[in-house]
Design a protein around this motif. Structure first.
Motif, PDB file in Angstrom:
ATOM      1  N   ASP A  45       0.829  -1.206   0.000  1.00 64.87           N
ATOM      2  CA  ASP A  45       0.000   0.000   0.000  1.00 64.87           C
ATOM      3  C   ASP A  45       0.867   1.261   0.000  1.00 64.87           C
ATOM      4  O   ASP A  45       0.539   2.255  -0.657  1.00 64.87           O
ATOM      5  N   ALA A  48       2.094   1.729  -3.487  1.00 66.10           N
ATOM      6  CA  ALA A  48       0.995   2.222  -4.322  1.00 66.10           C
ATOM      7  C   ALA A  48       0.756   3.710  -4.089  1.00 66.10           C
ATOM      8  O   ALA A  48       0.597   4.482  -5.048  1.00 66.10           O
ATOM      9  N   ASP A  49       0.740   4.118  -2.839  1.00 68.13           N
ATOM     10  CA  ASP A  49       0.516   5.532  -2.515  1.00 68.13           C
ATOM     11  C   ASP A  49       1.634   6.412  -3.068  1.00 68.13           C
ATOM     12  O   ASP A  49       1.375   7.482  -3.633  1.00 68.13           O
ATOM     13  N   ALA A  91       0.333   1.432  -9.357  1.00 72.11           N
ATOM     14  CA  ALA A  91      -0.281   1.585  -8.035  1.00 72.11           C
ATOM     15  C   ALA A  91      -1.348   0.517  -7.813  1.00 72.11           C
ATOM     16  O   ALA A  91      -1.419  -0.083  -6.728  1.00 72.11           O
ATOM     17  N   ILE A  92      -2.126   0.237  -8.833  1.00 76.53           N
ATOM     18  CA  ILE A  92      -3.148  -0.815  -8.729  1.00 76.53           C
ATOM     19  C   ILE A  92      -2.482  -2.180  -8.592  1.00 76.53           C
ATOM     20  O   ILE A  92      -2.878  -3.006  -7.768  1.00 76.53           O
ATOM     21  N   GLN A  95      -1.220  -2.633  -5.062  1.00 75.65           N
ATOM     22  CA  GLN A  95      -2.312  -2.962  -4.144  1.00 75.65           C
ATOM     23  C   GLN A  95      -2.729  -4.421  -4.311  1.00 75.65           C
ATOM     24  O   GLN A  95      -2.968  -5.120  -3.323  1.00 75.65           O
ATOM     25  N   ASN A  96      -2.793  -4.878  -5.551  1.00 76.13           N
ATOM     26  CA  ASN A  96      -3.144  -6.274  -5.807  1.00 76.13           C
ATOM     27  C   ASN A  96      -2.097  -7.223  -5.233  1.00 76.13           C
ATOM     28  O   ASN A  96      -2.429  -8.322  -4.786  1.00 76.13           O
ATOM     29  N   GLY A  98      -0.575  -6.893  -2.510  1.00 73.85           N
ATOM     30  CA  GLY A  98      -0.890  -7.053  -1.101  1.00 73.85           C
ATOM     31  C   GLY A  98      -1.984  -8.076  -0.855  1.00 73.85           C
ATOM     32  O   GLY A  98      -1.986  -8.757   0.166  1.00 73.85           O
TER      33      GLY A  98
END
Length: 127
Positions: A45, A48-49, A91-92, A95-96, A98
């Motif tokens: 995350d 991604a941020d 970024a997506i 997140q994926n 994670g």
């Protein structure tokens, strides 16, 4: 033996814009290093941020993209747009990662971001 010739396209910017653009690129490089560090720690995350806020489509206003675009050749604008879109896609992917705990797709997406950086630096230079 003659000195190598720099065949990259020279982009002339007003001096304050050139300084700002170089600072942006140093920030991009620092962000890539921070993303790599976050991925190594499985802080998906965070990666991604970082990508979205400092490289992705969300970052365009912060970097003053609208002010720079009229001074850049179309090809350079296109590469920059591809880089920002790739960062948002990364970024997506981060997140994926994670969710599935598989970093490989995120690394591939990060490679697409870096490919744009390398391509732009290979084709263009500031005065």
């Amino acid at each position: 033996m003659s000195a190598p010739t720099d065949t990259r396209t020279l982009v002339r910017l007003p001096e304050p814009m050139r300084i700002h653009a170089l600072a942006n690129m140093r920030d991009h490089l620092h962000t890539l290093q921070s993303i790599n560090d976050a991925l190594a720690r499985h802080a998906f995350d965070e990666a991604a941020d970082l990508a979205e806020q400092r490289l992705g489509m969300t970052s365009l206003d912060a970097h003053g993209a609208a002010q720079f675009a009229p001074h850049m050749p179309k090809g350079m604008q296109d590469i920059g747009s591809r880089m920002h879109r790739a960062a948002s896609r990364f970024a997506i992917s981060a997140q994926n990662a994670g969710v599935g705990n598989d970093v490989r797709p995120a690394l591939g997406a990060l490679g697409e971001v870096m490919q744009q950086c390398v391509g732009c630096h290979a084709a263009y230079r500031f005065q």
